[in-house]
Design an enzyme around this catalytic site. Structure first.
Site, PDB file in Angstrom:
ATOM      1  N   ASN A 129      10.259  -8.467   1.972  1.00 51.21           N
ATOM      2  CA  ASN A 129       9.868  -7.115   1.563  1.00 51.21           C
ATOM      3  C   ASN A 129       9.595  -6.245   2.788  1.00 51.21           C
ATOM      4  OD1 ASN A 129       8.994  -5.345  -0.688  1.00 51.21           O
ATOM      5  ND2 ASN A 129       6.947  -5.515   0.220  1.00 51.21           N
TER       6      ASN A 129
ATOM      7  N   GLU B  89       7.647  -0.633  -4.007  1.00 49.80           N
ATOM      8  CA  GLU B  89       6.417   0.151  -3.730  1.00 49.80           C
ATOM      9  C   GLU B  89       6.718   1.650  -3.768  1.00 49.80           C
ATOM     10  OE1 GLU B  89       4.418  -1.164  -0.169  1.00 49.80           O
ATOM     11  OE2 GLU B  89       4.888  -3.278  -0.527  1.00 49.80           O
TER      12      GLU B  89
ATOM     13  N   HIS C  81       8.724   3.942   0.132  1.00 51.30           N
ATOM     14  CA  HIS C  81       7.678   4.962   0.313  1.00 51.30           C
ATOM     15  C   HIS C  81       8.363   6.203   0.889  1.00 51.30           C
ATOM     16  CE1 HIS C  81       4.352   2.307  -0.570  1.00 51.30           C
ATOM     17  NE2 HIS C  81       4.801   1.412   0.295  1.00 51.30           N
TER      18      HIS C  81
ATOM     19  N   ASP D  86       6.800   5.465  -4.007  1.00 55.31           N
ATOM     20  CA  ASP D  86       6.032   6.699  -4.185  1.00 55.31           C
ATOM     21  C   ASP D  86       6.680   7.778  -3.329  1.00 55.31           C
ATOM     22  OD1 ASP D  86       5.014   5.933  -1.666  1.00 55.31           O
ATOM     23  OD2 ASP D  86       3.049   5.386  -2.455  1.00 55.31           O
TER      24      ASP D  86
ATOM     25  N   GLU E 256       7.248  -7.058   5.999  1.00 54.38           N
ATOM     26  CA  GLU E 256       7.256  -6.189   7.190  1.00 54.38           C
ATOM     27  C   GLU E 256       7.357  -6.966   8.497  1.00 54.38           C
ATOM     28  OE1 GLU E 256       3.892  -3.557   6.714  1.00 54.38           O
ATOM     29  OE2 GLU E 256       4.543  -2.934   4.731  1.00 54.38           O
TER      30      GLU E 256
HETATM   31  O1  G3I Z   1     -12.113  -4.116   1.101  1.00 51.47           O
HETATM   32  C1  G3I Z   1     -12.669  -3.189   2.023  1.00 51.47           C
HETATM   33  C2  G3I Z   1     -14.032  -2.779   1.609  1.00 51.47           C
HETATM   34  O2  G3I Z   1     -14.883  -3.900   1.656  1.00 51.47           O
HETATM   35  C3  G3I Z   1     -14.544  -1.672   2.530  1.00 51.47           C
HETATM   36  O3  G3I Z   1     -15.782  -1.224   2.084  1.00 51.47           O
HETATM   37  C4  G3I Z   1     -13.563  -0.520   2.571  1.00 51.47           C
HETATM   38  C5  G3I Z   1     -13.995   0.569   3.547  1.00 51.47           C
HETATM   39  O4  G3I Z   1     -12.899   1.242   4.096  1.00 51.47           O
HETATM   40  O5  G3I Z   1     -12.325  -1.001   2.994  1.00 51.47           O
HETATM   41  C6  G3I Z   1     -11.791  -1.968   2.107  1.00 51.47           C
HETATM   42  O6  G3I Z   1     -10.544  -2.373   2.557  1.00 51.47           O
HETATM   43  C7  G3I Z   1      -9.478  -1.460   2.392  1.00 51.47           C
HETATM   44  C8  G3I Z   1      -8.432  -2.095   1.477  1.00 51.47           C
HETATM   45  O7  G3I Z   1      -7.279  -1.265   1.415  1.00 51.47           O
HETATM   46  C9  G3I Z   1      -8.952  -2.327   0.068  1.00 51.47           C
HETATM   47  O8  G3I Z   1      -9.335  -1.130  -0.519  1.00 51.47           O
HETATM   48  C10 G3I Z   1      -8.869  -1.182   3.753  1.00 51.47           C
HETATM   49  O9  G3I Z   1      -9.804  -0.458   4.541  1.00 51.47           O
HETATM   50  C11 G3I Z   1      -7.593  -0.414   3.617  1.00 51.47           C
HETATM   51  O10 G3I Z   1      -6.958  -0.339   4.913  1.00 51.47           O
HETATM   52  C12 G3I Z   1      -6.657  -1.115   2.664  1.00 51.47           C
HETATM   53  O11 G3I Z   1      -5.490  -0.327   2.548  1.00 51.47           O
HETATM   54  C13 G3I Z   1      -4.394  -0.966   1.936  1.00 51.47           C
HETATM   55  C14 G3I Z   1      -3.252  -1.092   2.936  1.00 51.47           C
HETATM   56  O12 G3I Z   1      -2.118  -1.677   2.291  1.00 51.47           O
HETATM   57  C15 G3I Z   1      -3.628  -1.953   4.133  1.00 51.47           C
HETATM   58  O13 G3I Z   1      -2.590  -1.983   5.023  1.00 51.47           O
HETATM   59  C16 G3I Z   1      -3.939  -0.097   0.757  1.00 51.47           C
HETATM   60  O14 G3I Z   1      -4.939  -0.089  -0.241  1.00 51.47           O
HETATM   61  C17 G3I Z   1      -2.639  -0.653   0.183  1.00 51.47           C
HETATM   62  O15 G3I Z   1      -2.108   0.258  -0.739  1.00 51.47           O
HETATM   63  C18 G3I Z   1      -1.610  -0.853   1.293  1.00 51.47           C
HETATM   64  O16 G3I Z   1      -0.447  -1.434   0.740  1.00 51.47           O
HETATM   65  C19 G3I Z   1       0.649  -1.618   1.631  1.00 51.47           C
HETATM   66  C20 G3I Z   1       1.411  -2.827   1.143  1.00 51.47           C
HETATM   67  O17 G3I Z   1       0.552  -3.941   1.041  1.00 51.47           O
HETATM   68  C21 G3I Z   1       2.601  -3.139   2.073  1.00 51.47           C
HETATM   69  N1  G3I Z   1       3.446  -1.987   2.225  1.00 51.47           N
HETATM   70  C22 G3I Z   1       2.779  -0.750   2.615  1.00 51.47           C
HETATM   71  C23 G3I Z   1       1.645  -0.442   1.639  1.00 51.47           C
HETATM   72  C24 G3I Z   1       1.002   0.889   1.970  1.00 51.47           C
HETATM   73  O18 G3I Z   1       0.381   0.833   3.216  1.00 51.47           O
END
Ligand code: G3I
Length: 374
Positions: free
Chosen positions: A220, A284, A256, A286, A179
């Protein structure tokens, strides 16, 4: 140079074919001994073929992002992850904030568990991701404002080397840069651009090649699926990188999708990047929709999943099709797009949805007319 992915694909296909020799056709590379009359046994009841079974003979990897927490606690989740998919991506476990939460102190536990799971199940691993502007460790963002360009460069280079060397030989494709463009097609105004200028992208790929020469190195991004300013800008940059001899092997189309928006011209966009002598992949996939799901919306989701896979099958250098998680229960979508969801192949109870049947059907039709095979 890294081995061409087709060799890895073939190896995987043989492994899957071997395990399914009794129920599959088209796996002639695994000789099956002819039974003599007295060893004849009744044919086993044919079991439904999975995504990975159907994709193997046509040289395609079908992948999924994996949520490590769910993998650890749900047998049903593990069973689907292993049974349907021939490649996995860590949804979060390989990101910088996850692997180096404290500067210089690594925590590889979750990512190592995923790699072990993949190896137990004859799956390849997509590494995701090394250079991004999100999910950076707190220690890095805390010092970002005062970092000099030289210090920033040293930190980024060390991160790429440390992480790639930890997983050396275990990763099929690495998303080296993720990105780097904003939604208008400008280089994203992030820490890396601010401190290092646009050359950070080329440098990252060069360091990555040095760190693990056998991994395929990918750029990516999202919205490359649609013709427009962003995909044009990414195309121009990647063409230039190739022309300059920067070691980039592939481009990942995140895919996406949302039933509220238009249908992407994905095949055309993948093909033009492939024509730069690059592998391409859907990384990715969906298809989200406003909730509750209407029958019309679900039909649109089914059509979008089918079209996305068909686009990959139509582009010879499309080496993998990966969904961003397979179940609505762990999907990132509801947290990001309020009021939307149901984006995946299985519902929150891990029951298959028509979207899964649609992908199986596309693969089945492709196995009947295997245009990808030479
Ligand atoms: O790890 C912490 C945890 O300690 C805490 O308690 C919790 C409370 O909210 O948050 C946890 O972190 C979260 C993390 O996922 C792990 O679960 C973050 O808040 C959350 O923002 C994060 O979201 C991820 C996101 O990327 C971040 O930008 C999504 O799971 C993940 O699916 C998403 O994946 C991205 C790809 O990497 C790149 N392309 C887009 C895609 C979708 O956004």
């Amino acid at each position: 140079m890294p081995p061409h992915p087709s060799r890895l694909l073939l190896a995987g296909a043989v492994a899957v074919c071997a395990s399914l020799a009794l129920v599959m056709t088209g796996c002639s590379s695994t000789p099956t001994p002819k039974p003599t009359p007295h060893t004849l046994t009744p044919s086993p009841t044919p079991t439904a073929l999975s995504l990975r079974d159907l994709a193997a003979p046509i040289g395609l990897r079908i992948g999924t992002a994996i949520n490590n927490d769910t993998l650890a606690r749900s047998t049903a989740y593990r069973s689907i992850a292993a049974g349907q998919f021939s490649s996995v991506t860590a949804e979060n476990a390989m990101k910088w904030s996850a692997v180096e939460p404290v500067q210089g102190k690594y925590n590889w536990a979750a990512a190592d568990e995923l790699v072990a799971f993949a190896q137990q199940n004859d799956q390849l691993v997509r590494g995701h991701t090394l250079v991004w502007y999100k999910q950076l460790p707190g220690w890095l963002t805390a010092q970002a404002a005062t970092l000099t360009p030289d210090a920033t460069r040293a930190i980024l280079k060390k991160h790429i080397f440390d992480e790639m060397k930890h997983f050396k030989g275990e990763i099929w494709q690495w998303d080296v840069v993720n990105e780097a463009f904003d939604d208008k097609g400008n280089l994203r105004d992030n820490l890396w651009l601010q401190k290092l200028g646009p050359d950070y992208i080329a440098d990252a790929f060069r360091w990555a090649r040095d760190a693990d020469p056998d991994a395929l190195l990918f750029y990516n991004d999202y919205d490359l699926e649609f013709s427009g300013a962003k995909s044009n800008a990414a195309y121009a940059l990647i063409k230039k990188l190739k022309g300059d001899g920067v070691p980039i092997d592939g481009v990942g189309f995140q895919t996406h999708l949302d039933t509220r928006y238009g249908v992407p011209d994905l095949q055309k966009n993948m093909q033009r990047f492939a024509d730069l002598h690059l592998d391409v992949a859907e990384t990715e996939v969906d298809v989200r929709t406003p909730l509750p799901v209407t029958p019309e919306a679900q039909a649109a989701q089914v059509a979008e999943y089918s079209r996305s896979l068909q686009a990959c099958l139509a582009v010879r250098r499309c080496v993998s099709f990966t969904v961003w998680g397979f179940d609505d229960g762990t999907s990132w979508v509801p947290n990001t797009f309020k009021g939307e969801g149901a984006a995946d192949l299985y519902n929150a109870d891990l029951q298959p949805k028509p979207q899964l049947d649609a992908l199986l059907k596309v693969l089945k039709e492709s196995s009947d007319a295997p245009h990808r095979a030479d």
